[in-house]
Design an enzyme around this catalytic site. Structure first.
Site, mmCIF file in Angstrom:
data_model
loop_
_atom_site.group_PDB
_atom_site.id
_atom_site.type_symbol
_atom_site.label_atom_id
_atom_site.label_comp_id
_atom_site.label_asym_id
_atom_site.label_seq_id
_atom_site.Cartn_x
_atom_site.Cartn_y
_atom_site.Cartn_z
ATOM 1 N N LEU A 1 -25.266 -74.748 79.949
ATOM 2 C CA LEU A 1 -26.559 -75.300 80.347
ATOM 3 C C LEU A 1 -26.380 -76.593 81.129
ATOM 4 C CD1 LEU A 1 -29.691 -75.422 80.228
ATOM 5 C CD2 LEU A 1 -29.454 -76.594 78.017
ATOM 6 N N GLU B 1 -26.621 -81.485 72.156
ATOM 7 C CA GLU B 1 -27.800 -80.697 71.760
ATOM 8 C C GLU B 1 -29.085 -81.515 71.918
ATOM 9 O OE1 GLU B 1 -27.260 -77.789 71.540
ATOM 10 O OE2 GLU B 1 -25.475 -77.269 70.448
#
Length: 384
Positions: A124, A362
Site C-alpha cells: 500500500l 498500520e
C-alpha cells in the site's frame, strides 16, 4: 461481558505459546542480529494453521474470529515480535486474497498461502503516500485482457523474499475512489526490488522498496471490483491495527515476564530487587497498563467480529493505546534490568527496538487520534 476465554481459545493460545517457545525462542536473538528471515519457521507456523487464521475456508483458512487470531499472535509476539508481526501481515494479505480474489486467483495461491508454503506481502505505502494512502500514484491500466502496472511502493515487509504481492494501484481518477486491489506473482517480469533496508528493529523480516515497470498481469487478478481497492485496504487495516496492537501486548508480556524473573534473581544491598517497594510499584504499574491494553485490543477485536458500526474507531483507539503502552512497558522492563537490559544477551533491548515501530505503522498513532476525534465530533458515535 464475559472476559473468560473458551476452552477452544485457551487451546489456541496454549498451542501458540508452545510453538513460539520451541521454534522462536532459541533463535530469535540470532535472527535479529543476522537480519535473517526465518521462512522455514514461518512455514512450520503454517502447518498449525497460523498463516491463515482468519482467511476464508475456501482457500484453506481457519476462518477464526479476529479475537481468536489475536490470542495466537499475542503468544508468539511475547517471544519474537518481529517474526510474529510479519505473520500478521501475511495473514492480512491472505485474508484479502481469499475474500475478494477470483476463483482463478484463489485456486492459484490460496492454499499455498494459508499453509505457509508461500508468503505474501501487502503493498500500500508509497514514498509520497504514507498516512495519506488515498494519494497513491502507482497505476494499473487495463489493456485488453491484462492490467499494466507502473509505479513504486516503499516500506514493504517481506519484499524480495515473498511469493505473492497484494497491491493497491490506481485504475481511475484521483482520490480513494480511483484505487483498485490486485494479486500478482512477486517475481513477475518488470518487478524489481531495492536494497534491504537497515532498520532499528524488525530485523527478522526484510523491508524493501518495489518498482513496477510495465508489469502485466491477467485481468482476473483484480480483487473485488475496480474502485474498491481503498475500501478493501481500510477493511484490512482495521484488522491490521488489532494485529499490530496485539504484537505490542505480546512484546510487553514478554518484557514483564523477564522483569519479574530478574527482580527475584538480582540482589543489591544484600536483598533481592523484588523487595524494594519502588520497584514493586513500577512492576504493578506495568502490569496494570498491560492488562488495560490487552482488554482494549480484545474489545476492538470483538467489535470487528460483530460488525459494530464503530468498529474502525475502536480499532484505532486500541492500536493507539496498546502500542504506546506496550512500548512503555518494554522500556520500563529494560530500565528495571539496569545495564544488563542494554545488552544483547537479554531480550529487553530487542523487544524495545521491535515494539517501537508499532507506534508508526498500520497508521501512525497521530492518525489514530485523528480517526477517533473525527468520529467523536460527528455527534452520532456510540463510543463509550
Amino acid at each position: 461481558m464475559d472476559y473468560e476465554l473458551t476452552e477452544d481459545q485457551r487451546a489456541f493460545a496454549d498451542s501458540a505459546r508452545a510453538f513460539a517457545q520451541a521454534e522462536f525462542a532459541p533463535h530469535a536473538a540470532r535472527w535479529d542480529a543476522e537480519a535473517f528471515f526465518p521462512k522455514d519457521a514461518i512455514a512450520k507456523a503454517g502447518e498449525l494453521g497460523f498463516c491463515g487464521l482468519y482467511a476464508p475456508e475456501r482457500v484453506g483458512g481457519l476462518a477464526l474470529p479476529r479475537l481468536d487470531a489475536a490470542l495466537v499472535f499475542e503468544e508468539m509476539a511475547a517471544v519474537d515480535p518481529s517474526t510474529t508481526a510479519f505473520i500478521t501481515i501475511h495473514n492480512m494479505a491472505t485474508w484479502m486474497l481469499g475474500t475478494w480474489g477470483t476463483p482463478a486467483v484463489c485456486e492459484k495461491w490460496g492454499e499455498d498461502l494459508t499453509s505457509g508454503r508461500k508468503l505474501a506481502s501487502y503493498c500500500l505505502t508509497e514514498p509520497g503516500a504514507g498516512s495519506d494512502a488515498g494519494s497513491l500514484k502507482t497505476r494499473a491500466e487495463l489493456v485488453g485482457h491484462e492490467y499494466v502496472i507502473n509505479g513504486g511502493k516503499a516500506f514493504i515487509s517481506g519484499a524480495g523474499s515473498t511469493d505473492v504481492l497484494v497491491l493497491m494501484a490506481r485504475t481511475g481518477g484521483g482520490g480513494a475512489g480511483g484505487i483498485s486491489a490486485f494479486a500478482l506473482a512477486a517475481d513477475a517480469p518488470g518487478i524489481s526490488y531495492g536494497k534491504k533496508e537497515h532498520k532499528m528493529g524488525w530485523n527478522s523480516q526484510p523491508t524493501r522498496t518495489i518498482s513496477f515497470d510495465n508489469v502485466r498481469i491477467p485481468a482476473d487478478h483484480l480483487l473485488g471490483k475496480e474502485g474498491e481497492g481503498f475500501k478493501i485496504a481500510m477493511k484490512g487495516l482495521d484488522g491490521g491495527r488489532i494485529n499490530i496492537a496485539t504484537c505490542s501486548v505480546g512484546a510487553a508480556q514478554g518484557a514483564l515476564d523477564a522483569a519479574r524473573r530478574y527482580l527475584h534473581e538480582r540482589q543489591q544491598f544484600g536483598k533481592p530487587l523484588a523487595s524494594f517497594q519502588a520497584l514493586q510499584f513500577k512492576l504493578a504499574d506495568m502490569a496494570t497498563e498491560l492488562v488495560a491494553a490487552r482488554q482494549m485490543v480484545r474489545l476492538a477485536a470483538s467489535k470487528l467480529d460483530a460488525g459494530h458500526a464503530d468498529a474502525s474507531t475502536y480499532c484505532a483507539m486500541a492500536k493507539r493505546f496498546a502500542t504506546d503502552a506496550g512500548f512503555n512497558v518494554c522500556n520500563d522492563a529494560l530500565q528495571l534490568h539496569g545495564g544488563y537490559g542494554y545488552l544483547g544477551e537479554f531480550p529487553l533491548e530487542r523487544l524495545v527496538r521491535d515494539a517501537r515501530v508499532h507506534q508508526i505503522l498500520e497508521g501512525t498513532n497521530e492518525i489514530m487520534r485523528v480517526i477517533v476525534a473525527r468520529k467523536l465530533l460527528e455527534g452520532d458515535s456510540d463510543i463509550r
